[in-house]
Write a protein that holds these residues in place. Structure first.
Motif, mmCIF file in Angstrom:
data_model
loop_
_atom_site.group_PDB
_atom_site.id
_atom_site.type_symbol
_atom_site.label_atom_id
_atom_site.label_comp_id
_atom_site.label_asym_id
_atom_site.label_seq_id
_atom_site.Cartn_x
_atom_site.Cartn_y
_atom_site.Cartn_z
ATOM 1 N N ARG A 1 0.800 -1.118 -0.054
ATOM 2 C CA ARG A 1 0.018 0.027 -0.260
ATOM 3 C C ARG A 1 0.963 1.144 0.012
ATOM 4 O O ARG A 1 1.889 1.590 0.697
ATOM 5 C CB ARG A 1 -0.807 0.092 1.262
ATOM 6 C CG ARG A 1 -1.943 0.984 1.355
ATOM 7 C CD ARG A 1 -2.828 0.960 2.485
ATOM 8 N NE ARG A 1 -3.450 2.226 2.731
ATOM 9 C CZ ARG A 1 -3.449 2.952 3.702
ATOM 10 N NH1 ARG A 1 -2.743 2.875 4.648
ATOM 11 N NH2 ARG A 1 -4.094 4.030 3.641
ATOM 12 N N PHE A 2 0.613 2.339 -0.960
ATOM 13 C CA PHE A 2 1.270 3.592 -0.831
ATOM 14 C C PHE A 2 1.232 4.392 0.524
ATOM 15 O O PHE A 2 0.055 4.492 0.558
ATOM 16 C CB PHE A 2 0.837 4.206 -2.192
ATOM 17 C CG PHE A 2 1.619 5.547 -2.007
ATOM 18 C CD1 PHE A 2 3.038 5.800 -2.333
ATOM 19 C CD2 PHE A 2 0.894 6.815 -2.138
ATOM 20 C CE1 PHE A 2 3.537 7.021 -2.445
ATOM 21 C CE2 PHE A 2 1.573 8.152 -1.937
ATOM 22 C CZ PHE A 2 2.793 7.988 -2.342
ATOM 23 N N THR A 3 2.283 4.430 1.070
ATOM 24 C CA THR A 3 2.285 5.112 2.373
ATOM 25 C C THR A 3 3.241 6.338 2.499
ATOM 26 O O THR A 3 4.453 6.081 2.990
ATOM 27 C CB THR A 3 2.612 4.251 3.514
ATOM 28 O OG1 THR A 3 3.711 3.707 3.179
ATOM 29 C CG2 THR A 3 1.447 3.201 3.735
ATOM 30 N N PRO A 4 2.816 7.440 1.939
ATOM 31 C CA PRO A 4 3.639 8.651 1.856
ATOM 32 C C PRO A 4 3.999 8.941 3.083
ATOM 33 O O PRO A 4 3.256 9.173 3.981
ATOM 34 C CB PRO A 4 2.724 9.666 1.071
ATOM 35 C CG PRO A 4 1.489 9.111 1.315
ATOM 36 C CD PRO A 4 1.443 7.607 1.502
ATOM 37 N N LYS A 5 5.260 9.515 3.636
ATOM 38 C CA LYS A 5 5.575 10.048 4.702
ATOM 39 C C LYS A 5 5.507 11.568 4.866
ATOM 40 O O LYS A 5 5.505 12.260 5.894
ATOM 41 C CB LYS A 5 7.114 9.508 4.946
ATOM 42 C CG LYS A 5 7.007 8.135 5.215
ATOM 43 C CD LYS A 5 6.608 7.358 6.560
ATOM 44 C CE LYS A 5 6.584 5.892 6.658
ATOM 45 N NZ LYS A 5 5.857 5.401 7.785
ATOM 46 N N GLN A 6 5.913 12.071 3.339
ATOM 47 C CA GLN A 6 6.218 13.772 3.457
ATOM 48 C C GLN A 6 5.454 14.199 2.275
ATOM 49 O O GLN A 6 4.887 13.540 1.327
ATOM 50 C CB GLN A 6 7.464 14.079 3.264
ATOM 51 C CG GLN A 6 8.467 13.607 4.367
ATOM 52 C CD GLN A 6 9.882 13.793 4.196
ATOM 53 O OE1 GLN A 6 10.254 14.739 3.310
ATOM 54 N NE2 GLN A 6 10.828 13.320 4.913
ATOM 55 N N VAL A 7 4.774 15.536 2.383
ATOM 56 C CA VAL A 7 4.008 16.107 1.441
ATOM 57 C C VAL A 7 4.622 17.482 1.323
ATOM 58 O O VAL A 7 5.010 18.150 2.391
ATOM 59 C CB VAL A 7 2.567 16.249 1.858
ATOM 60 C CG1 VAL A 7 1.897 16.861 0.697
ATOM 61 C CG2 VAL A 7 2.212 14.703 1.769
#
Length: 90
Positions: free
Chosen positions: A6-12
């Motif tokens: 699953r795509f789990t971004p940490k930063q935006v």
């Protein structure tokens, strides 16, 4: 069976402002000057982005500094009020 992760971004990163006077002493690009007019993210678009960010519990950091000067946004207070909804660390 190997299921896709699953795509789990940490930063935006969110660019609140397109434009900068590049007058900060620590600026990494002091020779770059853009003559075009400054552009500011709309509060509506920022609200949409925050709604998307809220859907990802993995977000730990939101970056507001890239190549524009976020403190120059004429509605900076309202931007922070929208961003306050996010449970992320700034």
């Amino acid at each position: 069976m190997n299921l896709p992760k699953r795509f789990t971004p940490k930063q935006v990163g969110i660019e609140l402002v397109k434009g900068c006077n590049f007058s900060c002493q620590m600026c990494p690009v002091p020779l770059y000057r853009e003559d075009s007019a400054w552009e500011f993210i709309s509060l509506e678009l920022l609200d949409q982005l925050v709604t998307e960010i809220e859907a990802h519990d993995s977000i730990e950091t939101i970056w507001l500094v890239h190549f524009g000067e976020p403190l120059a946004h004429p509605k900076l207070r309202q931007c922070f009020e929208i961003l306050q909804r996010v449970h992320a660390k700034f």
